[in-house]
Design a protein around this motif. Structure first.
Motif, PDB file in Angstrom:
ATOM      1  N   LEU A 254     -34.585  50.757 -11.137  1.00 23.74           N
ATOM      2  CA  LEU A 254     -33.561  51.239 -12.075  1.00 23.74           C
ATOM      3  C   LEU A 254     -32.748  52.374 -11.469  1.00 23.74           C
ATOM      4  O   LEU A 254     -31.528  52.437 -11.636  1.00 23.74           O
TER       5      LEU A 254
ATOM      6  N   ALA B 257     -30.353  50.955  -8.929  1.00 19.40           N
ATOM      7  CA  ALA B 257     -29.247  50.232  -9.567  1.00 19.40           C
ATOM      8  C   ALA B 257     -28.305  51.178 -10.311  1.00 19.40           C
ATOM      9  O   ALA B 257     -27.140  50.835 -10.551  1.00 19.40           O
ATOM     10  N   PHE B 258     -28.796  52.370 -10.650  1.00 21.35           N
ATOM     11  CA  PHE B 258     -27.991  53.323 -11.412  1.00 21.35           C
ATOM     12  C   PHE B 258     -27.142  54.224 -10.528  1.00 21.35           C
ATOM     13  O   PHE B 258     -25.990  54.537 -10.855  1.00 21.35           O
TER      14      PHE B 258
ATOM     15  N   GLY C 143     -26.748  47.512  -8.214  1.00 19.11           N
ATOM     16  CA  GLY C 143     -26.031  48.752  -8.517  1.00 19.11           C
ATOM     17  C   GLY C 143     -24.619  48.750  -7.977  1.00 19.11           C
ATOM     18  O   GLY C 143     -23.679  49.207  -8.642  1.00 19.11           O
TER      19      GLY C 143
ATOM     20  N   GLN D 286     -22.436  46.577 -10.064  1.00 19.89           N
ATOM     21  CA  GLN D 286     -22.096  47.230 -11.334  1.00 19.89           C
ATOM     22  C   GLN D 286     -20.847  48.085 -11.239  1.00 19.89           C
ATOM     23  O   GLN D 286     -20.175  48.324 -12.241  1.00 19.89           O
TER      24      GLN D 286
ATOM     25  N   THR E 176     -24.355  43.023 -14.133  1.00 15.39           N
ATOM     26  CA  THR E 176     -25.772  43.234 -13.855  1.00 15.39           C
ATOM     27  C   THR E 176     -26.541  41.923 -13.952  1.00 15.39           C
ATOM     28  O   THR E 176     -27.430  41.646 -13.137  1.00 15.39           O
TER      29      THR E 176
ATOM     30  N   VAL F  61     -31.221  49.216 -17.237  1.00 14.91           N
ATOM     31  CA  VAL F  61     -30.268  49.971 -16.414  1.00 14.91           C
ATOM     32  C   VAL F  61     -29.225  50.645 -17.304  1.00 14.91           C
ATOM     33  O   VAL F  61     -28.723  51.724 -16.989  1.00 14.91           O
TER      34      VAL F  61
END
Length: 378
Positions: free
Chosen positions: A181, A184-185, A263, A266, A280, A301
């Motif tokens: 997470l 991906a953030f 990420g 995104q 995502t 996420v």
């Protein structure tokens, strides 16, 4: 008793959104405004609610423009229903703000006619930044994302506890999920911080939303076709060489490289109309997640992404939003967004499991066509 949303009913509500937005475009500028107030506001170039408040001898003790409860409910519903569906909540909220006539960029003034400032003129910024209805409404649509965060926390509380246990060294799967997470953030957080002002200034328009809706729909149709081809290829391989059933890949089993790629994908969601959840989920497809697991990863996420956006926007413009709309409108929007987001999350899992992204891609094309016809061909 647990509420179980019926997919057909939820889908009917979703497909009704284009009609709702088109209808709002032809309605009166303000709910409950009198003809006299509307005329005065038109002459003054301000929304009717602001015209009424301008006669208040103590304008700072009450909100400048009371957001009608119906408007707050509509914005809360649009946020909650669309936040985790792959249809772009930002795009829907930009369109809704315009159709509710909350997009006025005219500077607001107090009862004495003196301008109100979001950022007062200074030697570094001589022109300052005036307080406008659009600034307050844009902030409102980001802050009520708190409701969507609360919905995911309530539905995926066990996952959050799992990550907390992982952070404490008690659960390896939880630690791996937390790592993924974070990876991906971070990309979308860094790009969002660096480009947020430019995005709001240049991309928050109906035209960019339409581009994002159509472009996202094309990507979704292609990604869904690719996923189905991969599933068919795997089924053929199993038939030719039978083996033990392969367990479904979990978000915690993503490699650091796969999580980081999601990420980076995104970041394209910063374009209004593109949809963070859609990108995502598509990234999850490419990493080998099933539609349901990709959606679950998207929800999780979304917690830091939405929280970061709400905190940043609230810190920058929250006081201005409260000055214009007041606390009651914000709390109502958050509550409606929380309830509707909880139902939308359950609905999305069912639809993705059965039909994938195709139905949502068709909806995006329908919405873009409806808005274009309403705004540009009437």
């Amino acid at each position: 008793m647990h509420l179980r949303p019926r997919p057909l009913c939820a889908l009917s509500c979703l497909l009704g959104l284009p009609l709702l937005l088109a209808t709002l475009a032809t309605t009166a500028p303000s709910h409950g405004a009198t003809n006299e107030a509307s005329t005065e506001a038109a002459n003054a170039g301000q929304p009717p609610s602001l015209a009424r408040e301008s006669r208040d001898p103590q304008p700072h003790r009450q909100p400048l423009a009371r957001l009608a409860p119906l408007d707050a409910i509509i914005l809360g519903l649009v946020e909650g229903v669309t936040e985790f569906l792959p249809v772009s909540s930002t795009g829907h909220l930009i369109l809704t703000n315009q159709f509710l006539r909350l997009d006025s960029g005219q500077p607001l003034s107090d009862a004495a006619g003196q301008p109100l400032w979001h950022k007062a003129p200074s030697p570094e910024n001589p022109s300052g930044e005036p307080l406008t209805l659009k600034l307050a409404a844009d902030t409102y649509t980001v802050v009520i994302q708190i409701g969507a965060i609360l919905a995911v926390l309530s539905l995926y509380w066990s996952r959050c506890v799992l990550m907390l246990r992982g952070l404490m060294g008690r659960d390896r799967a939880g630690l791996l999920l937390l790592r993924n997470l974070v990876l991906a953030f971070v990309p979308v957080a860094l790009v969002g911080l660096a480009a947020s002002d430019l995005i709001e200034h240049y991309l928050f328009s109906v035209a960019t939303v339409l581009i994002g809706l159509v472009g996202g729909a094309v990507l979704m149709l292609w990604a869904e076709r690719w996923r189905r081809a991969q599933v068919a290829k795997h089924a053929t391989a199993v038939q030719s060489a039978p083996a033990a059933p392969r367990a479904e890949k979990e978000p915690a089993q993503l490699s650091p490289r796969e999580a980081l790629k999601i990420g980076l994908i995104q970041c394209f969601a910063l374009w209004p109309g593109a949809s963070r959840s859609m990108l995502t989920i598509v990234g999850g497809y490419w990493a080998g997640l099933s539609p349901a697991k990709a959606a679950e990863f998207s929800f999780l996420v979304g917690l830091p992404v939405l929280a970061g956006a709400a905190i940043l926007k609230g810190w920058r413009s929250g006081p201005a939003m409260i000055e214009v709309f007041g606390w009651s409108s914000v709390l109502l929007g958050v509550a409606v967004a929380a309830a509707s987001a909880a139902l939308a999350v359950k609905f999305l899992i069912k639809i993705l499991t059965r039909h994938g992204l195709s139905a949502f891609a068709l909806y995006r094309l329908l919405l873009a066509t409806t808005i274009a016809l309403t705004l540009y061909f009437q």
